[in-house]
Scaffold this motif. Structure first.
Motif, PDB file in Angstrom:
ATOM      1  N   THR A 187     -10.255  -6.425 -31.518  1.00  0.00           N
ATOM      2  CA  THR A 187     -11.502  -6.217 -32.282  1.00  0.00           C
ATOM      3  C   THR A 187     -11.148  -5.848 -33.714  1.00  0.00           C
ATOM      4  O   THR A 187     -10.275  -4.988 -33.947  1.00  0.00           O
ATOM      5  CB  THR A 187     -12.341  -5.099 -31.652  1.00  0.00           C
ATOM      6  OG1 THR A 187     -12.555  -5.371 -30.266  1.00  0.00           O
ATOM      7  CG2 THR A 187     -13.704  -5.000 -32.331  1.00  0.00           C
ATOM      8  N   THR A 188     -11.783  -6.489 -34.674  1.00  0.00           N
ATOM      9  CA  THR A 188     -11.542  -6.181 -36.082  1.00  0.00           C
ATOM     10  C   THR A 188     -12.325  -4.933 -36.485  1.00  0.00           C
ATOM     11  O   THR A 188     -13.152  -4.414 -35.721  1.00  0.00           O
ATOM     12  CB  THR A 188     -11.986  -7.360 -36.979  1.00  0.00           C
ATOM     13  OG1 THR A 188     -13.369  -7.585 -36.776  1.00  0.00           O
ATOM     14  CG2 THR A 188     -11.212  -8.626 -36.642  1.00  0.00           C
ATOM     15  N   GLU A 189     -12.076  -4.467 -37.724  1.00  0.00           N
ATOM     16  CA  GLU A 189     -12.730  -3.252 -38.206  1.00  0.00           C
ATOM     17  C   GLU A 189     -14.247  -3.403 -38.285  1.00  0.00           C
ATOM     18  O   GLU A 189     -14.994  -2.433 -38.101  1.00  0.00           O
ATOM     19  CB  GLU A 189     -12.180  -2.879 -39.599  1.00  0.00           C
ATOM     20  CG  GLU A 189     -10.745  -2.395 -39.551  1.00  0.00           C
ATOM     21  CD  GLU A 189     -10.228  -2.020 -40.931  1.00  0.00           C
ATOM     22  OE1 GLU A 189     -11.021  -2.082 -41.894  1.00  0.00           O
ATOM     23  OE2 GLU A 189      -9.044  -1.663 -41.026  1.00  0.00           O
ATOM     24  N   ASP A 190     -14.684  -4.608 -38.542  1.00  0.00           N
ATOM     25  CA  ASP A 190     -16.135  -4.825 -38.625  1.00  0.00           C
ATOM     26  C   ASP A 190     -16.754  -5.142 -37.263  1.00  0.00           C
ATOM     27  O   ASP A 190     -17.907  -5.562 -37.175  1.00  0.00           O
ATOM     28  CB  ASP A 190     -16.452  -5.942 -39.628  1.00  0.00           C
ATOM     29  CG  ASP A 190     -15.804  -7.264 -39.230  1.00  0.00           C
ATOM     30  OD1 ASP A 190     -15.097  -7.306 -38.197  1.00  0.00           O
ATOM     31  OD2 ASP A 190     -16.000  -8.270 -39.955  1.00  0.00           O
ATOM     32  N   GLY A 191     -15.975  -4.939 -36.194  1.00  0.00           N
ATOM     33  CA  GLY A 191     -16.494  -5.117 -34.842  1.00  0.00           C
ATOM     34  C   GLY A 191     -16.452  -6.544 -34.329  1.00  0.00           C
ATOM     35  O   GLY A 191     -16.978  -6.848 -33.255  1.00  0.00           O
ATOM     36  N   ARG A 192     -15.802  -7.399 -35.063  1.00  0.00           N
ATOM     37  CA  ARG A 192     -15.729  -8.806 -34.659  1.00  0.00           C
ATOM     38  C   ARG A 192     -14.617  -8.998 -33.621  1.00  0.00           C
ATOM     39  O   ARG A 192     -13.500  -8.513 -33.806  1.00  0.00           O
ATOM     40  CB  ARG A 192     -15.430  -9.656 -35.887  1.00  0.00           C
ATOM     41  CG  ARG A 192     -15.922 -11.073 -35.799  1.00  0.00           C
ATOM     42  CD  ARG A 192     -15.637 -11.794 -37.111  1.00  0.00           C
ATOM     43  NE  ARG A 192     -16.552 -12.895 -37.284  1.00  0.00           N
ATOM     44  CZ  ARG A 192     -16.448 -13.802 -38.233  1.00  0.00           C
ATOM     45  NH1 ARG A 192     -15.463 -13.708 -39.109  1.00  0.00           N
ATOM     46  NH2 ARG A 192     -17.325 -14.769 -38.326  1.00  0.00           N
ATOM     47  N   GLU A 193     -14.934  -9.721 -32.517  1.00  0.00           N
ATOM     48  CA  GLU A 193     -13.911 -10.012 -31.492  1.00  0.00           C
ATOM     49  C   GLU A 193     -12.927 -11.056 -32.017  1.00  0.00           C
ATOM     50  O   GLU A 193     -13.323 -12.029 -32.662  1.00  0.00           O
ATOM     51  CB  GLU A 193     -14.568 -10.550 -30.216  1.00  0.00           C
ATOM     52  CG  GLU A 193     -15.292  -9.513 -29.393  1.00  0.00           C
ATOM     53  CD  GLU A 193     -15.812 -10.084 -28.085  1.00  0.00           C
ATOM     54  OE1 GLU A 193     -15.636 -11.293 -27.856  1.00  0.00           O
ATOM     55  OE2 GLU A 193     -16.403  -9.319 -27.298  1.00  0.00           O
ATOM     56  N   VAL A 194     -11.611 -10.845 -31.695  1.00  0.00           N
ATOM     57  CA  VAL A 194     -10.579 -11.823 -32.069  1.00  0.00           C
ATOM     58  C   VAL A 194      -9.964 -12.390 -30.791  1.00  0.00           C
ATOM     59  O   VAL A 194      -9.405 -11.650 -29.970  1.00  0.00           O
ATOM     60  CB  VAL A 194      -9.473 -11.188 -32.941  1.00  0.00           C
ATOM     61  CG1 VAL A 194      -8.419 -12.235 -33.293  1.00  0.00           C
ATOM     62  CG2 VAL A 194     -10.074 -10.592 -34.205  1.00  0.00           C
ATOM     63  N   HIS A 195     -10.109 -13.687 -30.607  1.00  0.00           N
ATOM     64  CA  HIS A 195      -9.544 -14.383 -29.436  1.00  0.00           C
ATOM     65  C   HIS A 195      -8.303 -15.159 -29.877  1.00  0.00           C
ATOM     66  O   HIS A 195      -8.369 -15.959 -30.816  1.00  0.00           O
ATOM     67  CB  HIS A 195     -10.584 -15.333 -28.847  1.00  0.00           C
ATOM     68  CG  HIS A 195     -11.831 -14.654 -28.390  1.00  0.00           C
ATOM     69  ND1 HIS A 195     -12.064 -14.309 -27.093  1.00  0.00           N
ATOM     70  CD2 HIS A 195     -12.924 -14.217 -29.106  1.00  0.00           C
ATOM     71  CE1 HIS A 195     -13.244 -13.710 -26.992  1.00  0.00           C
ATOM     72  NE2 HIS A 195     -13.789 -13.637 -28.205  1.00  0.00           N
ATOM     73  N   HIS A 196      -7.185 -14.905 -29.193  1.00  0.00           N
ATOM     74  CA  HIS A 196      -5.900 -15.512 -29.576  1.00  0.00           C
ATOM     75  C   HIS A 196      -5.505 -16.558 -28.519  1.00  0.00           C
ATOM     76  O   HIS A 196      -5.103 -16.228 -27.414  1.00  0.00           O
ATOM     77  CB  HIS A 196      -4.839 -14.420 -29.679  1.00  0.00           C
ATOM     78  CG  HIS A 196      -3.588 -14.871 -30.380  1.00  0.00           C
ATOM     79  ND1 HIS A 196      -2.806 -14.022 -31.114  1.00  0.00           N
ATOM     80  CD2 HIS A 196      -2.990 -16.079 -30.474  1.00  0.00           C
ATOM     81  CE1 HIS A 196      -1.781 -14.686 -31.614  1.00  0.00           C
ATOM     82  NE2 HIS A 196      -1.869 -15.940 -31.222  1.00  0.00           N
ATOM     83  N   LEU A 197      -5.634 -17.833 -28.872  1.00  0.00           N
ATOM     84  CA  LEU A 197      -5.321 -18.938 -27.950  1.00  0.00           C
ATOM     85  C   LEU A 197      -3.937 -19.486 -28.284  1.00  0.00           C
ATOM     86  O   LEU A 197      -3.706 -19.963 -29.409  1.00  0.00           O
ATOM     87  CB  LEU A 197      -6.382 -20.034 -28.078  1.00  0.00           C
ATOM     88  CG  LEU A 197      -6.315 -21.222 -27.112  1.00  0.00           C
ATOM     89  CD1 LEU A 197      -7.710 -21.785 -26.859  1.00  0.00           C
ATOM     90  CD2 LEU A 197      -5.432 -22.348 -27.662  1.00  0.00           C
ATOM     91  N   VAL A 198      -2.994 -19.377 -27.342  1.00  0.00           N
ATOM     92  CA  VAL A 198      -1.615 -19.859 -27.547  1.00  0.00           C
ATOM     93  C   VAL A 198      -1.425 -21.174 -26.772  1.00  0.00           C
ATOM     94  O   VAL A 198      -1.538 -21.197 -25.540  1.00  0.00           O
ATOM     95  CB  VAL A 198      -0.586 -18.816 -27.071  1.00  0.00           C
ATOM     96  CG1 VAL A 198       0.839 -19.312 -27.353  1.00  0.00           C
ATOM     97  CG2 VAL A 198      -0.834 -17.475 -27.737  1.00  0.00           C
ATOM     98  N   LEU A 199      -1.155 -22.237 -27.490  1.00  0.00           N
ATOM     99  CA  LEU A 199      -0.951 -23.543 -26.849  1.00  0.00           C
ATOM    100  C   LEU A 199       0.419 -23.615 -26.187  1.00  0.00           C
ATOM    101  O   LEU A 199       1.383 -22.980 -26.629  1.00  0.00           O
ATOM    102  CB  LEU A 199      -1.087 -24.665 -27.886  1.00  0.00           C
ATOM    103  CG  LEU A 199      -2.486 -24.843 -28.491  1.00  0.00           C
ATOM    104  CD1 LEU A 199      -2.442 -25.883 -29.604  1.00  0.00           C
ATOM    105  CD2 LEU A 199      -3.497 -25.257 -27.430  1.00  0.00           C
ATOM    106  N   ALA A 200       0.501 -24.414 -25.120  1.00  0.00           N
ATOM    107  CA  ALA A 200       1.751 -24.562 -24.363  1.00  0.00           C
ATOM    108  C   ALA A 200       2.760 -25.404 -25.152  1.00  0.00           C
ATOM    109  O   ALA A 200       2.455 -25.951 -26.217  1.00  0.00           O
ATOM    110  CB  ALA A 200       1.459 -25.220 -23.025  1.00  0.00           C
ATOM    111  N   GLU A 201       3.961 -25.515 -24.598  1.00  0.00           N
ATOM    112  CA  GLU A 201       5.031 -26.272 -25.268  1.00  0.00           C
ATOM    113  C   GLU A 201       4.647 -27.736 -25.453  1.00  0.00           C
ATOM    114  O   GLU A 201       4.913 -28.346 -26.472  1.00  0.00           O
ATOM    115  CB  GLU A 201       6.324 -26.168 -24.450  1.00  0.00           C
ATOM    116  CG  GLU A 201       7.515 -26.819 -25.134  1.00  0.00           C
ATOM    117  CD  GLU A 201       8.823 -26.559 -24.394  1.00  0.00           C
ATOM    118  OE1 GLU A 201       9.615 -27.495 -24.293  1.00  0.00           O
ATOM    119  OE2 GLU A 201       9.025 -25.423 -23.925  1.00  0.00           O
TER     120      GLU A 201
END
Length: 522
Positions: free
Chosen positions: A439-453
């Motif tokens: 979650t960022t300081e302004d309350g925004r959700e951060v989704h981290h999508l990691v692609l496969a090899e």
């Protein structure tokens, strides 16, 4: 060095070669009958498969000869070409094609067959041997020995109707021989072979064959009140002298060298024979207690040489065959000398003792093959494959069932399709993963999508589903850090998502996209 190492294990290879010889002779004859070819053509193929291919091959325990899987192909090819001699030319040319494939290093194909499918092939062949041998054990011999197709090429029956008919046409003399033979084999395997080395040197099947000949003699002399018909015995062509023996060899019709149909048949023979050989080589390596690996390119060259020689002197096409190979392994062979010797024994027997060989009851050989079938298809293997999970069990079971209901190559193909389904499913599920949501300081959700090899177009739907699930007013980081190859379709999808994300107030950041040489896979 290789010849010295072959003779080193002669005490194990010699008894095994005799067992394989007894198993091979009726199979060679039966496959010739099922193929619509002269019976002696099967014997020639057995001799060449043993001696020529045996010497040239790099397979430690594989045995080559005429193959049941080619019977229907040969039957149709002889009919389409119009003569046996023209067909022999196609066999020679198919051998040339196999040699070319060997030098072109086409043997790598063998490594693309999943373990579950190869195990399914072995189990399916084991069950098929049992189903096909029960009628012979009961004295019902309408189906040619060596015919492993679901629909018989000679009797107009299928594998299961033959079993039903066998129960209605039981021959007591054959049943008695089968029962005694099975009892001896089980006793030999479970008790006697562990008691003394002499029982390891003299294999149980050799004793079974000798007892079978003796019992048949007692039947014929009237000492025992039973009888066997001619078609319930081995039926080797009998030559009165060497001239008669060599007169059975036939030669290709080279006048048909410009006939395009010959080349079409040759291509089919080369492809089917090569696939069957590579599959059997892979299966044989799995059965090898020493886990040696057959050099596949050398095997293709050896099979090509064998088919050239077999075709030149009047023999059927040759492949490595799992029935004889598994019998070879089960009865103690350690080097390829066993395969070579079995070919020598077929040659000697065809010249000198054909009449004695023709006293061997098929019921004796059925008992030997029933043991081979059981060892290939032990119930414990089904339990083991089930424990490995559906990804292994389903392709395994599909291969077994398909081989029983069709033939070897179709069964393998169906098993491969099931294996491919699970591979694609696995790929679909493993295109990416999501890190913990921050979650960022302004309350925004951060989704981290990691692609496969590697992300292929098969993963497109899964990536899209994940991106569409990202809520409004959030941020998504699409991480290419682990990726080496991303399909163009997926890159295009990500670009489209980024362009449309503004409508949902979703911030999109792509990272590490230039850290790797990301390929666009079309």
């Amino acid at each position: 060095m290789e010849s010295k190492s072959m003779f080193k294990e002669l005490k194990s290879d010699l008894p095994a070669s005799i067992v394989v010889f007894f198993v091979a002779v009726p199979l060679c004859l039966g496959i010739a009958l099922a193929s619509g070819a002269p019976l002696f053509a099967g014997i020639i193929a057995g001799i060449v498969g043993g001696i020529v291919v045996g010497v040239a091959s790099g397979s430690a325990l594989g045995v080559s000869g005429p193959a049941a899987g080619l019977a229907v192909v040969v039957l149709n090819a002889i009919a389409s070409l119009g003569s046996w001699n023209t067909f022999l030319l196609a066999v020679v040319i198919s051998g040339v094609f196999q040699l070319i494939m060997g030098f072109a290093r086409a043997g790598f194909i063998a490594y693309y067959f999943p373990s579950s499918v190869i195990k399914g092939m072995l189990t399916g062949i084991g069950l098929l041997i049992i189903i096909k041998q029960i009628p012979h054990a009961l004295g019902y011999d309408k189906d040619a020995e060596g015919d492993l197709a679901f629909m018989s090429t000679t009797g107009g029956e299928n594998s299961f109707s033959a079993l039903t008919n066998a129960l209605q046409h039981v021959t007591p003399g054959a049943v008695l021989i089968s029962a005694i033979s099975l009892a001896i084999l089980i006793l030999w395997d479970s008790v006697l072979s562990k008691k003394h080395k002499i029982f390891q040197l003299i294999q149980g099947p050799i004793v079974v064959v000798i007892i079978g000949i003796a019992m048949n003699y007692l039947y014929q002399s009237g000492t025992l009140n039973f009888s066997l018909e001619k078609d319930q015995l081995v039926q080797l062509p009998v030559a009165g002298n060497l001239n008669e023996f060599f007169s059975q060899f036939t030669f290709p019709d080279f006048s048909q060298i410009t006939n395009l149909e010959v080349y079409k048949v040759a291509i089919v023979l080369a492809i089917v024979a090569s696939l069957e050989t590579l599959l059997c080589a892979e299966a044989t390596d799995k059965l090898d207690p020493y886990k040696r690996v057959t050099p596949t390119n050398r095997e293709l060259k050896a099979q090509g040489l064998g088919n050239m020689v077999s075709g030149l002197i009047g023999g059927l096409p040759i492949t490595q065959v799992i029935v004889r190979s598994s019998a070879n392994i089960n009865f103690g062979a350690k080097t390829k000398m066993s395969a070579i010797l079995h070919g020598v024994f077929i040659l000697i027997s065809a010249i000198t003792i054909a009449e004695i060989m023709n006293m061997i009851p098929l019921a004796s050989l059925a008992a030997i093959l029933l043991m081979v079938g059981y060892k290939l298809a032990k119930p414990a293997l089904f339990k083991q494959m089930y424990k490995f999970g559906w990804e292994q069990f389903v392709p395994f079971t599909a291969t077994v069932v398909a081989i029983l209901l069709t033939d070897l190559l179709k069964g393998i193909t169906i098993g491969l399709l099931f294996g491919l389904f699970y591979t694609l499913r696995h790929s679909y599920r493993n295109s990416h993963h999501m890190k913990d949501v921050a979650t960022t300081e302004d309350g925004r959700e951060v989704h981290h999508l990691v692609l496969a090899e590697e992300v292929s177009f098969f993963n497109k739907a899964n990536v899209l589903k994940t991106l569409n699930a990202i809520p409004e007013n959030s941020k998504v980081i699409i991480d290419f850090g682990k990726s080496k190859a991303v399909a163009h379709d997926v890159l295009e999808l990500i670009d489209d998502f980024q362009a449309n994300a503004k409508t949902k107030n979703i911030a999109v950041e792509k990272i590490h996209i230039n850290d790797y040489n990301t390929l666009h896979l079309d």
